[in-house]
Design an enzyme around this catalytic site. Structure first.
Site, PDB file in Angstrom:
ATOM      1  N   GLU A  59      70.877  32.006  10.362  1.00 39.18           N
ATOM      2  CA  GLU A  59      71.914  31.120   9.814  1.00 39.18           C
ATOM      3  C   GLU A  59      73.303  31.750   9.932  1.00 39.18           C
ATOM      4  O   GLU A  59      74.296  31.053  10.123  1.00 39.18           O
ATOM      5  CB  GLU A  59      71.602  30.771   8.355  1.00 39.18           C
ATOM      6  CG  GLU A  59      71.543  31.979   7.439  1.00 39.18           C
ATOM      7  CD  GLU A  59      71.162  31.627   5.995  1.00 39.18           C
ATOM      8  OE1 GLU A  59      71.102  30.454   5.634  1.00 39.18           O
ATOM      9  OE2 GLU A  59      70.927  32.579   5.218  1.00 39.18           O
ATOM     10  N   GLU A  68      65.049  24.356  -2.819  1.00 37.48           N
ATOM     11  CA  GLU A  68      66.271  25.157  -3.035  1.00 37.48           C
ATOM     12  C   GLU A  68      66.568  25.074  -4.529  1.00 37.48           C
ATOM     13  O   GLU A  68      66.634  23.988  -5.091  1.00 37.48           O
ATOM     14  CB  GLU A  68      67.430  24.589  -2.216  1.00 37.48           C
ATOM     15  CG  GLU A  68      68.757  25.302  -2.437  1.00 37.48           C
ATOM     16  CD  GLU A  68      68.677  26.804  -2.190  1.00 37.48           C
ATOM     17  OE1 GLU A  68      68.592  27.194  -1.040  1.00 37.48           O
ATOM     18  OE2 GLU A  68      68.682  27.590  -3.183  1.00 37.48           O
ATOM     19  N   HIS A  77      63.354  32.496   0.393  1.00 34.75           N
ATOM     20  CA  HIS A  77      64.674  32.902   0.885  1.00 34.75           C
ATOM     21  C   HIS A  77      65.519  33.410  -0.284  1.00 34.75           C
ATOM     22  O   HIS A  77      65.415  32.898  -1.400  1.00 34.75           O
ATOM     23  CB  HIS A  77      65.374  31.719   1.565  1.00 34.75           C
ATOM     24  CG  HIS A  77      64.937  31.527   2.980  1.00 34.75           C
ATOM     25  ND1 HIS A  77      65.799  31.305   4.011  1.00 34.75           N
ATOM     26  CD2 HIS A  77      63.694  31.550   3.528  1.00 34.75           C
ATOM     27  CE1 HIS A  77      65.127  31.201   5.135  1.00 34.75           C
ATOM     28  NE2 HIS A  77      63.838  31.333   4.880  1.00 34.75           N
TER      29      HIS A  77
HETATM   30  C1  NOJ Z   1      69.973  29.445   2.526  1.00 37.74           C
HETATM   31  C2  NOJ Z   1      68.734  29.528   3.356  1.00 37.74           C
HETATM   32  O1  NOJ Z   1      68.583  30.799   3.933  1.00 37.74           O
HETATM   33  C3  NOJ Z   1      68.820  28.454   4.405  1.00 37.74           C
HETATM   34  O2  NOJ Z   1      67.751  28.577   5.296  1.00 37.74           O
HETATM   35  C4  NOJ Z   1      68.844  27.132   3.719  1.00 37.74           C
HETATM   36  O3  NOJ Z   1      68.978  26.120   4.687  1.00 37.74           O
HETATM   37  C5  NOJ Z   1      70.010  27.036   2.748  1.00 37.74           C
HETATM   38  N1  NOJ Z   1      70.015  28.160   1.892  1.00 37.74           N
HETATM   39  C6  NOJ Z   1      69.962  25.788   1.906  1.00 37.74           C
HETATM   40  O4  NOJ Z   1      68.852  25.824   1.067  1.00 37.74           O
HETATM   41 CA    CA Z   2      69.767  32.886   3.227  1.00 35.45          CA
END
Ligand code: NOJ
Ligand code: CA
Length: 701
Positions: A508, A415, A483
């Site tokens: 999500e 991330e 993502h």
């Molecule tokens: C957004 C992503 O789509 C999700 O899958 C992830 O858990 C969070 N960001 C944290 O990185």
């Molecule tokens: Ca996302």
């Protein structure tokens, strides 16, 4: 001198400037091109005699003030055709036929001496065209002010749209007439999202799905987005004309170009049968063949992960500690950090590995393993992530050993919260770290605005970044699942280690009431046109209030969650729920364990954007078929015609259906599983509940 060369070219081409026509191999589509009296390039597209795109202009404005969209003369036109078959490394089909006719028009602008080529390819199911800037004497580096391409529609079509935005595609899709977009767009823009940068004028995103009142299905997108900004579409809702609106950089420049380059392909896929849109391979066909010499290390992945527990609000955290001293300006964020348990601790990850090994999953995604998560929720850059430093309770060596012993991989997580320059600085080390510790896949993340360069997610600089990551990953034999990146344009053909992307509203959002029952009946016609999505289906516990104060309710039944493994194509599929929920419903879980992620063939059985999708697929290299049927908020009967099964053989079908009381609002977990013998003459009629679905596995007897 330059004018002379250009004039000579034009003279040589004397008599060639008449209108040009190209027809698709089956004759259904025809493309007309001509120069207007002002020398403006103009194209139009017809399907079975009906206009799809009326006369629409083409060209560019170049900084500071050049009109590279008029005053052209045609110097050459060449026609060719192709009929070939190629095999993707993974995908919906083992063999993909690329049959198209091509026309390349060479133009020159005598006033500047500049040259421009426009290449059109016409397939039976759609059009692709791109601009090419040949190497030339008088033009070398230039900055785009705007691409002037238009898509002039014939009326007030029904549209499935996301608001124009330079940074995110995680909006819910709105279905309305084009004339209604302006009055609806403000309410869509209030959707809770981490980052937004609306286009200044009325615009929508691609892939844009349209339906005309005379029954044409039209999809506008792009293919092979490389070294160029992503295209949004301005909407003129009086003339029903869409026009390119390239994502700018922070200074408003639209693209830094050099001659010797080409733009992405602009695509228009069209049919009078919605199923043809989903079956189309136009976008893949317009991408370059695979550029990786060795692809033996690329493989489909079915995975579980330390993930949903972060979204269901059970106190599990990405961050290792509740850091006490995060103050930004006046705001003291430290109070908001939940004092929970660090999710990515060695013992807990081992539980996931055990579960994965027991049930035959390939991998476990672990988020929150690395330093830097303390301030993540606030999207602040005071703390940066390390992509090589695990938290003290995440034992990389031990977990690698433990997982390898059980035949399971761990999926790396990067991330960046869009600290992209910082990510680039660490990138080589990060991938080496992965190679050293047995990782062969990474999920990257770009939550939040881009800092420090203030580049947009969909701008040229970031478009280049995503590909840089994919190419770097390939050198280390790592597959990438990005993502919050720009939406895909079929580049997974060229770089098949780009195994999936998110780039739309995923599961999500179910945890914050963000998805509607029609969402997944639209995505195949929009987001998935460009490539596979890591949608993360498989949520069995649809009543999220069981986790406490969060009252969200899943927008689907359990049976529909199963069907999504077939309808949402991806070689990377997650079983996203808490594994304890799978242990409660082992019979339904069997479908997720069985379902394939790579296919020999795909049959689009029923489809209407926003209403329903029914797809059957044959597992790669196996005599097994899987069917998924889904509906929106309305109950319906799916008709599953099994005539794709080989003749003269009998099969066992296991049907995972909505139960009698099933309803996404009141009884999402009501499902029934039955078995019956079937053959190629069988037509299954299955009732789908509101927000429901059906999943079928078929094996040879
Ligand atoms: C957004 C992503 O789509 C999700 O899958 C992830 O858990 C969070 N960001 C944290 O990185
Ligand atoms: Ca996302």
């Amino acid at each position: 001198m330059k004018r002379l060369v250009c004039m000579l070219l034009c003279l040589a081409a004397f008599g060639m400037a008449e209108a040009q026509r190209l027809t698709s191999p089956d004759g259904g589509l025809s493309l007309d091109f001509h120069l207007s009296p002002d020398g403006v390039p103009v194209y139009s597209l017809r399907y079975k005699g009906k206009t799809v795109i009326g006369e629409s202009r083409m060209g560019f404005r170049i900084a500071p003030d050049y009109e590279f969209d008029r005053g052209f003369e045609q110097t050459d036109v060449r026609f060719s055709e192709t009929d070939s078959v190629w095999q993707p490394v993974w995908g919906q089909y083992r063999d993909i036929r690329d049959r198209h006719k091509e026309m390349c028009v060479a133009l020159c602008q005598p006033s500047t001496g500049w040259l421009l080529n426009i290449r059109f390819r016409l397939f039976d199911d759609g059009l692709g065209f791109r601009y090419e800037f040949p190497v030339q004497k008088d033009l070398r580096n230039f900055t785009l002010k705007e691409e002037m391409t238009e898509f002039r529609l014939t009326g007030d079509h029904k549209a499935f749209w996301l608001p124009g935005d330079y940074d995110t595609n995680e909006y819910p899709t709105t279905t309305s007439r084009l004339s209604e977009v302006a009055s609806l767009i403000d309410s869509v823009r209030t959707e809770p999202l981490a980052v937004r940068s609306f286009t200044p004028n009325l615009a929508v995103q691609t892939p844009l799905m349209l339906k005309s009142s005379d029954g044409l299905y039209i999809n506008v997108h792009e293919a092979a987005l490389v070294d160029y900004p992503a295209m949004q579409l301005n909407l003129d809702d009086k003339a029903f004309c869409l026009s390119a609106h390239l994502t700018p950089d922070k200074n408003g420049a639209k693209g830094f170009m050099q001659t010797g380059s080409v733009t992405p392909w602009r695509t228009v896929i069209v049919s009078d049968d919605a199923r043809d849109i989903l079956a189309s391979n136009v976008i893949l066909n317009l991408n370059e063949p695979c550029k990786l010499e060795d692809t033996s290390w690329i493989h489909p992945v079915k995975y579980v992960g330390v993930w949903w527990e972060y979204f269901t609000g059970q106190g599990s955290t990405w961050a290792y500690t509740a850091n006490q001293d995060i103050k930004i300006g006046e705001t003291d964020y430290s109070k908001e950090i939940p004092n929970g348990t660090h999710g990515a601790n060695t013992a807990h990850v081992k539980e996931y590995i055990d579960f994965a090994a027991k049930h035959g999953f390939d991998a476990v995604l672990v988020e929150g393993w690395n330093e830097g998560w303390e301030a993540n929720f606030a999207y602040v850059k005071e703390r940066i992530y390390s992509f090589t430093k695990p938290y003290p309770d995440f034992d990389v060596e031990e977990l690698h050993r433990y997982a390898a012993e059980r035949g399971v991989k761990i999926i790396m997580h990067h991330e960046t919260t869009s600290s992209v320059s910082d990510y680039e600085r660490q990138m080589e080390d990060a991938f080496r770290f992965m190679a050293d510790h047995g990782y062969d896949a990474v999920k990257t993340g770009y939550v939040g605005p881009i800092i420090p360069r203030s580049e947009h997610h969909d701008g040229q600089w970031m478009v280049n970044h995503y590909l840089r990551v994919v190419k770097t990953a390939a050198r280390y034999k790592v597959m990438v699942n990005s993502h919050e990146a720009v939406r895909p344009t079929g580049l997974c053909r060229t770089y098949p280690n780009w195994i999936a992307q998110e780039s739309a509203r995923g599961t999500e959002f179910e945890s914050f009431k963000g998805n509607r029952p029609d969402h997944t009946t639209i995505l195949p016609f929009t987001r998935l046109m460009g490539g596979p999505m890591d949608y993360t289906p498989g949520i069995f516990e649809g009543d999220l209030s069981v986790y406490g104060s969060n009252k969200a309710r899943l927008s689907t039944t359990l049976a529909k969650q199963l069907a999504l493994y077939v309808t949402m194509h991806s070689p990377l599929q997650m079983a996203a729920d808490l594994y304890t929920n799978y242990e409660k419903y082992p019979d339904a879980f069997q479908f997720i364990k069985d379902v394939a992620t790579d296919w020999d063939d795909t049959y689009i059985l029923e489809a209407e954007p926003g209403d329903y999708v029914t797809i059957a697929r044959k597992a790669k290299g196996k005599n097994e078929w899987y069917v998924g049927g889904i509906t929106d908020e309305n109950a319906r009967e799916a008709e599953i015609d099994l005539s794709f099964l080989p003749e003269g053989k009998r099969f066992q079908a296991t049907i995972y259906a909505d139960g009698k009381k099933a309803d996404w609002r009141t009884a999402p977990k009501d499902y029934v599983i039955s078995s019956r013998k079937v053959d190629g003459k069988t037509v299954l009629k299955q009732r789908l509940a509101p927000g429901g679905g059906v999943a079928v596995s078929i094996k040879e007897l």
